[in-house]
Structure formats: C-alpha cells, structure tokens
Design a protein around this motif. Structure first.
Motif, PDB file in Angstrom:
ATOM      1  N   MET A   1       0.827  -1.447  -0.515  1.00  0.00           N
ATOM      2  CA  MET A   1       0.382   0.342   0.075  1.00  0.00           C
ATOM      3  C   MET A   1       0.606   1.266  -0.406  1.00  0.00           C
ATOM      4  N   ALA A   2       2.137   0.756   0.664  1.00  0.00           N
ATOM      5  CA  ALA A   2       2.941   2.621   0.329  1.00  0.00           C
ATOM      6  C   ALA A   2       3.207   3.125  -1.066  1.00  0.00           C
ATOM      7  N   HIS A   3       2.982   2.533  -2.269  1.00  0.00           N
ATOM      8  CA  HIS A   3       2.830   2.238  -3.264  1.00  0.00           C
ATOM      9  C   HIS A   3       1.577   3.370  -4.037  1.00  0.00           C
ATOM     10  N   PHE A   4       0.936   3.506  -3.128  1.00  0.00           N
ATOM     11  CA  PHE A   4      -0.433   4.169  -4.073  1.00  0.00           C
ATOM     12  C   PHE A   4      -0.133   5.175  -2.823  1.00  0.00           C
ATOM     13  N   ALA A   5       0.299   6.180  -4.252  1.00  0.00           N
ATOM     14  CA  ALA A   5       0.272   7.490  -3.492  1.00  0.00           C
ATOM     15  C   ALA A   5      -1.390   8.594  -3.121  1.00  0.00           C
ATOM     16  N   THR A   6      -0.724   8.770  -2.213  1.00  0.00           N
ATOM     17  CA  THR A   6      -2.254   9.805  -1.403  1.00  0.00           C
ATOM     18  C   THR A   6      -1.839  10.966  -0.865  1.00  0.00           C
ATOM     19  N   GLY A   7      -3.239  11.738  -1.259  1.00  0.00           N
ATOM     20  CA  GLY A   7      -3.137  13.263  -0.139  1.00  0.00           C
ATOM     21  C   GLY A   7      -2.586  13.282   1.419  1.00  0.00           C
ATOM     22  N   VAL A   8      -2.171  14.216   1.632  1.00  0.00           N
ATOM     23  CA  VAL A   8      -2.380  13.920   3.239  1.00  0.00           C
ATOM     24  C   VAL A   8      -3.166  15.535   3.990  1.00  0.00           C
TER      25      VAL A   8
END
Length: 162
Positions: free
Chosen positions: A13-20
């Motif tokens: 899941m660390a390979h899924f970029a997300t906003g913060v």
C-alpha cells in the motif's frame, strides 16, 4: 499461497500515492487532531466523504462522541504539521497550539494554510478490522483554486508533485 502479512500489506500500500490531510474534531471544548491519508470522497449527491480511523486512537473516541469533524488538505509546506500530528505520544491537549488555524461553522479547527477544507457531520460508522470508517455529510467546503502544491505521501514518506 498464504495471505499477506501486516508488513507485506503495508509495503504494497506504500506504493499508492495519497494526499495528506489533518482531520480535527472538537469534544468537550478540546481540539483533537491527527494526520490522515485515508480520506475519500464517497458521493456528490448527497455530499459525503469518509476517513478511516484506528479504533484505539484518541481521535476515534473524540469524533464518535462529537459527531462533527474537519478536513484540511495540506500543502507541501505543511510537512511539519503532518509530522507533528502523526507523532505517537504527543500531548492529548494543545495539539494545535503551534499550528495556525481557525474555527469553521461547526466549531472544528481548520488549518489556515490548507489547500482546501471540509466540515462534516458524521452520518455513519462502520467497523472494519482495527479501524472504523467514519462517513460524514459535507456541510462546508472551500478550496483555493490558485494553489497547486499538495503534500503527498508515497512509499512511507512525504513528498510533492514537483
């Protein structure tokens, strides 16, 4: 083939970029805040968003009690805010004392320098493993159309789109 371990799932899941974001709530006159990257738009009609919250967190108990919460979508310059509000063991009270913020219509704190803010009223809680999915009706939403500098979380670290 066996199922994923918590470590392998976290790595994938660390390979899924997300906003913060910073999510906030106000309970008994005290602000509660945490960094969250699991905020999602659910529906436009009616306007609904969700946040996934670990059940053993203080924020979880506070938002369940208060029923209102805010979301501040952070710019890249707010990395110190994101880091502070994701630090375990920080004081329960005064978490926002060094973070410029203002009150929204529902009374929740919203980060001053946010790219966008939402205020929500909880409409549903769904237990899911060790987290609760908190669904909220969006009561207010504001965005600064001139800004394009989001803080991104990717591969377990903060980064930017530049």
């Amino acid at each position: 083939m066996s199922g994923p371990t918590p470590t392998s799932l976290r790595h994938a899941m660390a390979h899924f970029a997300t906003g913060v974001t910073v999510v906030t709530t106000l309970e008994d006159g005290h602000d509660h805040a945490m960094t969250a990257n699991s905020v999602t738009s659910v529906s436009l009609e009616p306007p609904l968003v969700l946040v996934c919250v670990q059940q053993d967190s203080g924020w979880h108990d506070a938002v369940v009690s208060s029923g209102v919460w805010g979301v501040s979508i952070l710019p890249v310059g707010a990395r110190p805010t994101a880091t502070w509000l994701s630090t375990g063991g920080r004081p329960l009270y005064g978490q926002l004392s060094g973070i410029p913020h203002h009150r929204g219509e529902l009374g929740v704190a919203l980060v001053d320098d946010a790219l966008a803010t939402l205020e929500c009223r909880t409409t549903a809680l769904h237990e899911a493993g060790d987290h609760t999915i908190v669904v909220g009706e969006v009561i207010t939403s504001l965005a600064d159309a001139r800004r394009d500098d989001p803080l991104i979380y990717y591969r377990s670290r903060y980064t930017s789109t530049r």
